[in-house]
Design a protein around this motif. Structure first.
Motif, PDB file in Angstrom:
ATOM      1  N   GLY A  26       0.723  -1.250   0.000  1.00 37.61           N
ATOM      2  CA  GLY A  26       0.000   0.000   0.000  1.00 37.61           C
ATOM      3  C   GLY A  26       0.752   1.301   0.000  1.00 37.61           C
ATOM      4  O   GLY A  26       0.186   2.310  -0.388  1.00 37.61           O
ATOM      5  N   PRO A  27       2.003   1.369   0.399  1.00 31.06           N
ATOM      6  CA  PRO A  27       2.616   2.691   0.431  1.00 31.06           C
ATOM      7  C   PRO A  27       2.929   3.222  -0.966  1.00 31.06           C
ATOM      8  O   PRO A  27       3.360   2.475  -1.833  1.00 31.06           O
ATOM      9  CB  PRO A  27       3.904   2.475   1.223  1.00 31.06           C
ATOM     10  CG  PRO A  27       4.251   1.048   0.979  1.00 31.06           C
ATOM     11  CD  PRO A  27       2.924   0.336   0.854  1.00 31.06           C
ATOM     12  N   VAL A  28       2.687   4.501  -1.151  1.00 31.54           N
ATOM     13  CA  VAL A  28       3.096   5.172  -2.379  1.00 31.54           C
ATOM     14  C   VAL A  28       4.591   5.409  -2.263  1.00 31.54           C
ATOM     15  O   VAL A  28       5.093   5.755  -1.199  1.00 31.54           O
ATOM     16  CB  VAL A  28       2.337   6.512  -2.549  1.00 31.54           C
ATOM     17  CG1 VAL A  28       2.844   7.278  -3.751  1.00 31.54           C
ATOM     18  CG2 VAL A  28       0.843   6.252  -2.681  1.00 31.54           C
ATOM     19  N   VAL A  29       5.304   5.182  -3.330  1.00 32.21           N
ATOM     20  CA  VAL A  29       6.749   5.344  -3.290  1.00 32.21           C
ATOM     21  C   VAL A  29       7.172   6.671  -3.915  1.00 32.21           C
ATOM     22  O   VAL A  29       6.462   7.242  -4.734  1.00 32.21           O
ATOM     23  CB  VAL A  29       7.469   4.175  -3.987  1.00 32.21           C
ATOM     24  CG1 VAL A  29       7.127   2.851  -3.326  1.00 32.21           C
ATOM     25  CG2 VAL A  29       7.156   4.128  -5.463  1.00 32.21           C
ATOM     26  N   ASP A  30       8.332   7.136  -3.514  1.00 39.07           N
ATOM     27  CA  ASP A  30       8.941   8.326  -4.091  1.00 39.07           C
ATOM     28  C   ASP A  30       9.787   7.853  -5.272  1.00 39.07           C
ATOM     29  O   ASP A  30      10.748   7.100  -5.094  1.00 39.07           O
ATOM     30  CB  ASP A  30       9.810   9.005  -3.030  1.00 39.07           C
ATOM     31  CG  ASP A  30      10.522  10.230  -3.548  1.00 39.07           C
ATOM     32  OD1 ASP A  30      11.207  10.137  -4.593  1.00 39.07           O
ATOM     33  OD2 ASP A  30      10.415  11.279  -2.907  1.00 39.07           O
ATOM     34  N   ALA A  31       9.431   8.295  -6.472  1.00 38.26           N
ATOM     35  CA  ALA A  31      10.088   7.793  -7.678  1.00 38.26           C
ATOM     36  C   ALA A  31      11.581   8.076  -7.678  1.00 38.26           C
ATOM     37  O   ALA A  31      12.375   7.208  -8.072  1.00 38.26           O
ATOM     38  CB  ALA A  31       9.425   8.390  -8.921  1.00 38.26           C
ATOM     39  N   ALA A  32      11.992   9.249  -7.265  1.00 39.52           N
ATOM     40  CA  ALA A  32      13.423   9.577  -7.268  1.00 39.52           C
ATOM     41  C   ALA A  32      14.171   8.748  -6.235  1.00 39.52           C
ATOM     42  O   ALA A  32      15.273   8.242  -6.499  1.00 39.52           O
ATOM     43  CB  ALA A  32      13.642  11.064  -7.011  1.00 39.52           C
ATOM     44  N   ALA A  33      13.592   8.570  -5.048  1.00 39.36           N
ATOM     45  CA  ALA A  33      14.252   7.794  -4.003  1.00 39.36           C
ATOM     46  C   ALA A  33      14.374   6.321  -4.368  1.00 39.36           C
ATOM     47  O   ALA A  33      15.281   5.639  -3.904  1.00 39.36           O
ATOM     48  CB  ALA A  33      13.488   7.943  -2.681  1.00 39.36           C
TER      49      ALA A  33
END
Length: 159
Positions: free
Chosen positions: A145-152
């Protein structure tokens, strides 16, 4: 009314001129957006990888996908699945960062599967095994479920 019509090129193919954000989501007309990747650019494999890595590191996996798509469409037949798999990884990261965890996980796994035949050869210095592992691990994580940070979450494309 003009904003509701799709833009068309000289051949009548639809093109949406709305500005886009770094994840490729449409913004309202007149908003500042991120410059789009030009389509149909033929690059060498090192140029493709450098440009895609730059975009991934900038948190723009949707745009990196377009770079991989150009390589997929213009490259040699025996490498098309490699570039298509890399494009799927970029789209999977895009969907994951947009909050579409089901679609993101599915595309990450599909891309990892497309790369499987190349694991032993690592063409163009691509870290195929590492990318496959990254994609499967990220797919497992985003399904919770967590949305991820694309750059990270940007993967390293080369060994």
């Amino acid at each position: 009314m003009d904003e509701m019509r799709r833009d068309r090129d000289a051949e009548g193919r639809a093109h949406n001129a709305r500005p886009r954000d770094g994840l490729g989501r449409p913004l309202p007309y007149g908003s500042p957006g991120v410059a789009r990747q030009p389509e149909g650019v033929v690059r060498t494999p090192p140029e493709t990888l450098a440009e895609a890595q730059r975009l991934l590191d900038a948190g723009m996996p949707f745009h990196a996908h377009e770079v991989f798509e150009d390589a997929w469409k213009s490259g040699p037949q025996d490498e098309r699945e490699l570039w298509r798999g890399l494009a799927q990884l970029a789209v999977g990261l895009t969907h994951s960062a947009r909050g579409n965890t089901t679609g993101g996980a599915r595309l990450l796994r599909r891309g990892a599967g497309a790369l499987a035949p190349f694991v032993g050869s690592a063409p163009h210095g691509i870290a195929v095994a590492g990318l496959s592992g990254w994609a499967r691990e990220l797919a497992d994580r985003v399904e919770s479920g967590p949305v991820v940070d694309a750059a990270a979450e940007a993967p390293r494309l080369r060994r």
